[in-house]
Design an enzyme around this catalytic site. Structure first.
Site, PDB file in Angstrom:
ATOM      1  N   GLY A  76       1.170  -0.684  -6.590  1.00 19.82           N
ATOM      2  CA  GLY A  76       2.519  -0.986  -6.292  1.00 19.82           C
ATOM      3  C   GLY A  76       2.473  -0.180  -8.185  1.00 19.82           C
ATOM      4  O   GLY A  76       3.539   0.098  -8.713  1.00 19.82           O
ATOM      5  N   GLY A 131      -5.722  -3.712  -3.776  1.00 17.30           N
ATOM      6  CA  GLY A 131      -5.252  -2.533  -3.388  1.00 17.30           C
ATOM      7  C   GLY A 131      -3.665  -2.200  -3.285  1.00 17.30           C
ATOM      8  O   GLY A 131      -3.403  -1.600  -4.299  1.00 17.30           O
ATOM      9  N   CYS A 132      -3.185  -3.186  -2.446  1.00 17.39           N
ATOM     10  CA  CYS A 132      -1.191  -3.127  -3.025  1.00 17.39           C
ATOM     11  C   CYS A 132      -0.700  -3.337  -4.263  1.00 17.39           C
ATOM     12  O   CYS A 132       0.327  -2.849  -4.726  1.00 17.39           O
ATOM     13  CB  CYS A 132      -0.926  -4.180  -1.610  1.00 17.39           C
ATOM     14  N   THR A 133      -1.902  -4.144  -4.667  1.00 26.17           N
ATOM     15  CA  THR A 133      -1.326  -4.456  -6.448  1.00 26.17           C
ATOM     16  C   THR A 133      -1.236  -3.474  -7.011  1.00 26.17           C
ATOM     17  O   THR A 133      -0.384  -2.537  -8.152  1.00 26.17           O
ATOM     18  CB  THR A 133      -1.914  -6.055  -7.208  1.00 26.17           C
TER      19      THR A 133
END
Length: 157
Positions: free
Chosen positions: A49, A44-46
């Site tokens: 970003g 999710g963070c990738t």
């Protein structure tokens, strides 16, 4: 004292990638997006970003700079930033000073275990240093577009 909508954000200084010290007061005259995420190099963070990365020119046209913030260290941040070709800096908040200021540490559950973690949240600060928008408990799909639309609207005001 946590941030409040339509109030100035307390000045802060934080270590970031590329050997930078980010200081809010030094960014006056530009809008600032701070997006808090749980952990470098997780799915999710990738994706989140990458969304900001892919819209960087549109944010720049709206006079808006972007910073990702998590509790990961600078070495982890540098690797994540390089691997994903992020054109913005990542702030390391190991001591949770920014997490506390923006009140993003929440009780979370994973596989039946409870722990205190970063609640995915994004904040838009205007060119005078006033918090104008906040998104808490963010779901990644469509989020960057919503932040961009708010930044563009604010830039016109």
């Amino acid at each position: 004292m946590a941030v409040e909508l339509n109030k100035p954000v307390a000045d802060f200084q934080a270590a970031a990638t590329s050997g930078q010290q980010v200081q809010l007061s030094a960014l006056k005259g530009q809008q600032v997006v701070l997006y808090f995420y749980p952990k470098d190099s997780t799915p999710g963070c990738t994706t989140e970003g990458q969304g900001f990365r892919d819209q960087i020119e549109a944010f720049a046209k709206a006079n808006t700079v972007i910073f990702g913030v998590s509790r990961d260290g600078l070495k982890s941040h540098e690797n994540f930033k390089a691997k994903q070709c992020f054109p913005f800096e990542l702030i390391s908040d190991k001591d949770e000073a920014l997490c506390q200021l923006f009140d993003v540490i929440k009780l979370k559950k994973l596989y039946g275990k409870e722990y205190m973690g970063v609640d995915r949240s994004t904040f838009l600060i205007d060119a005078k240093g006033v918090l104008r928008h906040e998104w808490r408990g963010v779901k990644v799909p469509g989020h960057v577009d919503a932040v961009l639309a708010a930044a563009q609207e604010l830039a016109k005001a």
